[in-house]
Design an enzyme around this catalytic site. Sequence first.
Site, short mmCIF file in Angstrom:
data_model
loop_
_atom_site.label_atom_id
_atom_site.label_comp_id
_atom_site.label_asym_id
_atom_site.label_seq_id
_atom_site.Cartn_x
_atom_site.Cartn_y
_atom_site.Cartn_z
N SER A 1 -52.78 88.22 149.40
CA SER A 1 -53.58 87.35 150.24
C SER A 1 -52.78 86.68 151.37
O SER A 1 -53.38 86.17 152.31
CB SER A 1 -54.23 86.27 149.38
OG SER A 1 -53.24 85.43 148.81
N SER B 1 -49.46 88.25 145.94
CA SER B 1 -49.89 87.89 147.29
C SER B 1 -48.78 87.61 148.30
O SER B 1 -49.06 87.45 149.48
CB SER B 1 -50.82 86.67 147.23
OG SER B 1 -52.09 87.05 146.81
N LYS C 1 -48.90 79.54 155.34
CA LYS C 1 -50.21 79.97 154.85
C LYS C 1 -51.14 78.76 154.75
O LYS C 1 -50.72 77.68 154.33
CB LYS C 1 -50.02 80.62 153.48
CG LYS C 1 -51.23 81.34 152.92
CD LYS C 1 -50.86 82.00 151.58
CE LYS C 1 -52.00 82.77 150.98
NZ LYS C 1 -51.61 83.41 149.69
#
Lengths: 470, 97
Positions: free
Chosen positions: A149, A173, A74
Site C-alpha cells: 500500500s 506494504s 505516507k
Amino acid sequence: MTITELRKKFITGEYTPLQAWEDAMATIAKKDSDINAYLDVYQDTKEEAVAATDLYAKEGENTPPLLGVPLAVKNNILIKGRRATGASKILENYIASYDATIIKKLREAGAILIGSTNMDEFAMGGSTENSAFGPTKNPYDTSRVPGGSSGGSAAAVAMDSVVAAIGTDTGGSIRQPASYCGLVGFKPTYGAVSRFGLMAMGSSLDQAGPLTNSVADAELLFNIIKGQDANDMTTLAPDSYPTFETKEAYTFGVPRAFLGQGIDADVMDKFTAHIEVLREAGHKVVDIELPLFEAGLAAYYIVMPAEVSSNLARFDGIRYGVQKEGEDLLMTYLNSRAAGFGAEAKRRILLGTYVLSAGYYDAYYGKAEAVRAKMREELAEVFKAVDFVITPTAPTPAFKIGEKEDPLSLYRQDIFTVPVNLTGVPAMSLPMGKVEREGLELPVGVQYIAPHGAEDKLFNIGKRVYDARA
Amino acid sequence: MTKEEILHLGNLSRIKLSEKEAEKFLLEIDAILDYVSDVKKIASSADVLPSPQVVHNIFREDVVQNEPGSYSKELIEAFPKKEGSYLKVQKILNPDS
C-alpha cells in the site's frame, strides 16, 4: 542519489538544501501529474530549506544527520497541521492535531517533510489502486501499479523527487512496492518503531519503515525512527532480543517447496541468479522447510481483517471526518461509513466482523492465532541453522492497473511477505535485477528475512550485497 | 453465507450496504472464507491461543503529558457539527419508545 551522498554535498556546499528543495519541487511539478505519488505537497517548507542551507554554511558536518534532506511521508502518518487522509474519503479534510513519534524524530534529525504520499485506503491493498484520490502509477511503466500500500512513497523515490520516503508495512506494504519500483524497502522487527500517530490497520502487524536507494540509507533512517516510546506500549525495550554478531560468511535458507508454485519464470531466474551471486561471495545457501508458511496467507486474511474491523470502528463521522447525517444517530453512523469507506475497506470490515462474531471466533480467529504461534516456532527452529531466509519479495513484477479485479488474486501477491508480519521478524527487500515486459524493464526484488532484533545483520549483508555493487 | 447475512454484517459494522454491494460482497467474502478455512486443517482442535510467556507491566505512569487545553483548538476545529466549543450530536434517547 542517496541520503549519504546528498549529505556529503550539503557539507561541502557543492549542493545546498535549498537547491535540493527546489529540485524536488520542480520534479514533482514536472512528473507528478502523470504519476500521482503525492496527495499534498508542502510548498511552505521552503523556509526550512533556507534555514538548513544557512546552518550548513555555519556548522558544516556538526549538523543533525538529516538536516535539509527532503523526505516524503505516507499519508497514514500524522504530521501536525497537515491533512492526514489515509487516502480515504472519510478523512478527506481531516487535519492532524499532533505529530507521530517518528515524525518528531525525523524533524529533530533535521529532515524536511515536503509532502504526503498516496496509498491504498487505510493501507489496505497491494497496488495503490484503492486510494480515494486515484491510483499512483509506476514510474518504470505508467500503465502499471507501483505496488502498495505504500505505492506513493515508492513512486516518489523512484521518480527522483526525494531520495527516501517513509511507508508502513502490515503485510508487505513497504517491501512489495520497493520490489516493483527498484528500491530498498525495510520492515523492522515488530515493536522496534513506535506506532504512535500512525493510523492503525492491523495493530499486531503494523510497522513503519523506510523506502530508500541504498541499504545504508535504510539503516540511517531506521536508527533515527526506532526506539521505545511511552506512547506505544508495544515498543520494545533495547534489551528485548539477543544481539547478533555480524559475520564474514552467512548461511541463507531457501524454502524451496514454498517457492514451488505461482512464481513468474523471469522472477525465478533472477532469484536463482541472485543465489549464485551470494554463493560466489562466499555465503552458503541451503534448502530449508517452512511448511507452515504456505498457510500464512490464510491466517493473515483472518487476523488482519479482524484487527481492521476493530480499528476502523473509530471512524464514525462524529468527532472528525466526513459526516452524512441520517434521521437518527444509527442512520448517521450507517450513512457516514457507507459514504466514507471504499470497497476494499468495507470488504475487510465485513470479513473481520464475521470472523470475530460469536460462534465463529474460535473457528477462525482462534485458529489463525494458533497457526501464527506455530509459524513463530517453526521459524525460530529454522534460524538455529541459517542466518537469513531468502525468497523473492513478490511472485511477479508490477502488474497492470486494473488487471487484478478479484480480491483473492491480489491477496496472493503477498504470499512471501505476510509470514514476516505474522511472526514479527524484520525483513528487507533489495532490487535483484530487472525483467522485460512489453519492451520495458521492470525491477524485481529479493527478500531477506532475519530473526527478531537482527536488524544489524540485515544491514550488514545488505550493504555488502547491494550497496557495494559496482 | 446468504445475502441477508451480509446485510446483517453491514448493520453490525455500521455500514449501510446497497443490494448490489451485498450481492458482490457475498460472492467475494464466500471465496475468501473458503480460502482462509485452510487454517482449520493446520491448527488442530487441541491448539489454543498461546498465552504470553513473560508478563510485565508495560503501562506508562498515568500522568498528564501536556498543558491543559493545548490540543483543544485543533480537536474542536475537527468537529463536523458544533455549537461554540461543544460537539453537537443527535439525541440518543427517544421519548416515544
